[in-house]
Design an enzyme around this catalytic site. Structure first.
Site, PDB file in Angstrom:
ATOM      1  N   ASP A  67      84.827  59.755   9.945  1.00  0.00           N
ATOM      2  CA  ASP A  67      84.526  59.208  10.903  1.00  0.00           C
ATOM      3  C   ASP A  67      83.301  59.539  11.964  1.00  0.00           C
ATOM      4  O   ASP A  67      83.058  60.552  11.591  1.00  0.00           O
ATOM      5  CB  ASP A  67      85.875  59.054  11.611  1.00  0.00           C
ATOM      6  CG  ASP A  67      86.482  60.147  11.668  1.00  0.00           C
ATOM      7  OD1 ASP A  67      86.006  61.406  11.776  1.00  0.00           O
ATOM      8  OD2 ASP A  67      87.826  60.394  12.179  1.00  0.00           O
ATOM      9  N   ASN A 137      99.544  61.281  16.725  1.00  0.00           N
ATOM     10  CA  ASN A 137     100.151  60.041  16.656  1.00  0.00           C
ATOM     11  C   ASN A 137     100.290  59.832  15.370  1.00  0.00           C
ATOM     12  O   ASN A 137     100.394  58.683  15.033  1.00  0.00           O
ATOM     13  CB  ASN A 137      99.287  59.253  17.624  1.00  0.00           C
ATOM     14  CG  ASN A 137      97.857  58.993  17.252  1.00  0.00           C
ATOM     15  OD1 ASN A 137      97.547  59.632  16.116  1.00  0.00           O
ATOM     16  ND2 ASN A 137      97.111  58.174  17.783  1.00  0.00           N
ATOM     17  N   HIS A 139      97.668  59.422  13.137  1.00  0.00           N
ATOM     18  CA  HIS A 139      96.400  58.865  12.770  1.00  0.00           C
ATOM     19  C   HIS A 139      95.648  59.707  11.744  1.00  0.00           C
ATOM     20  O   HIS A 139      96.044  61.053  11.463  1.00  0.00           O
ATOM     21  CB  HIS A 139      95.571  58.609  13.795  1.00  0.00           C
ATOM     22  CG  HIS A 139      94.565  59.583  14.378  1.00  0.00           C
ATOM     23  ND1 HIS A 139      94.033  59.455  15.741  1.00  0.00           N
ATOM     24  CD2 HIS A 139      94.178  60.839  13.914  1.00  0.00           C
ATOM     25  CE1 HIS A 139      93.497  60.683  16.057  1.00  0.00           C
ATOM     26  NE2 HIS A 139      93.590  61.306  14.855  1.00  0.00           N
TER      27      HIS A 139
HETATM   28  P1  PGA Z   1      92.539  68.397  15.032  1.00  0.00           P
HETATM   29  O1  PGA Z   1      92.543  66.670  14.716  1.00  0.00           O
HETATM   30  O2  PGA Z   1      92.271  68.837  13.592  1.00  0.00           O
HETATM   31  O3  PGA Z   1      91.568  68.543  15.979  1.00  0.00           O
HETATM   32  O4  PGA Z   1      93.936  68.554  15.533  1.00  0.00           O
HETATM   33  C1  PGA Z   1      92.958  66.062  13.514  1.00  0.00           C
HETATM   34  C2  PGA Z   1      92.889  64.615  13.645  1.00  0.00           C
HETATM   35  O5  PGA Z   1      92.949  63.938  14.682  1.00  0.00           O
HETATM   36  O6  PGA Z   1      92.972  63.902  12.614  1.00  0.00           O
END
Ligand code: PGA
Length: 267
Positions: A67, A137, A139
């Protein structure tokens, strides 16, 4: 699904680096799907350190990132292109032209960028190994809860929770994009193999919903339950809400014992 629980974030990174190196050793022109965020930072450091010490080459490897924010240029230090260049690509011998991040300049048509991204993945022959983190959450990529489980690369609006979770990466008065391009859940599911990494207590609820909860668009990572070759590599804090944690540990131990006894039998 395979669930590997290790004692620390360092071991998560080492285990994931073993998988990536194994993939590139088995197929020198492997296609890797990559993630950004805090979780893979240790992994990229580990791969970079190993690359400086061993002779594994990434020259023929192609990468596709999950992304990217819309509205941040590649030279913006908060963009995911900048993150990947700094944290990984500049430390290994990969060809920049073979690295892809779904970047969309404000003058470009996002829809067109998304379609071309899907087409490039297909032209490369599909993703062999996809690395994922997980949001609090649930995702994966920026596929927020309620994302279609059969979605392809497209524009998503980030939830308040994701914006809050990522606020730490932006200064107080800095513009924080709410729109991003992300591979879809189907795009991710099309990868031959998927590795999801998670560390820390704050990921425990999302990890348990993904592995042991129902398959639901409200926890996009739960779609991985349909995948035939998915491995969760998580530390004990992220595993702390799993009901079957002891079972996953037992299975892993049994696999290691089996590999050891095979190895001894061959000696
Ligand atoms: P993080 O994010 O590794 O910064 O916790 C993971 C994500 O949002 O997929």
């Amino acid at each position: 699904m395979e669930v590997i629980i290790v004692d620390s974030p360092k071991l998560v990174a080492e285990r994931a680096a073993d998988e990536i190196e194994g993939q590139v050793e088995a197929k020198s022109d492997a296609v890797l799907g990559l993630a950004t965020g805090s979780t893979p930072l240790r992994l990229y450091k580990e791969i970079s350190t190993r690359a400086a010490q061993n002779s594994l080459s990434y020259k023929s490897v192609t990468t596709f990132n999950l992304d990217e924010y819309i509205g941040l240029s590649a030279s913006d230090p908060r963009s995911y292109r900048f993150y990947m260049d700094q944290r990984l690509f500049s430390n290994i011998d990969i060809e920049t032209a073979n690295t892809h991040v779904p970047s969309c300049a404000l003058t470009e048509d996002p829809q067109e960028v998304c379609e071309q991204y899907e087409a490039s993945i297909a032209r490369a022959g599909g993703i062999d190994l996809q690395v994922l983190g997980i949001g609090t959450n649930g995702h994966i990529g920026f596929n927020e809860p309620s994302s279609s489980l059969s979605s392809l690369t497209r524009v998503k609006t980030l939830t308040d929770r994701t914006v809050r979770d990522n606020r730490r990466l932006f200064a107080d008065n800095e513009f924080q994009p709410r729109l991003a391009i992300t591979m879809g859940i189907q795009t991710i599911s099309n990868a031959t193999r998927v590795l999801l990494l998670a560390t820390g207590k704050r990921k425990a609820a999302a990890v348990s919903a993904a592995i042991e909860g129902p398959v639901t668009a409200m926890c996009p990572a739960s779609a991985l339950q349909f995948h035939r070759n998915v491995t969760f590599i998580i530390d004990s804090a992220a595993a702390s809400e799993l009901k079957q944690a002891d079972y996953y540990r037992w299975v892993e131990q049994a696999k290691q014992d089996l590999a050891l006894s095979r190895h001894r039998a061959l000696d």
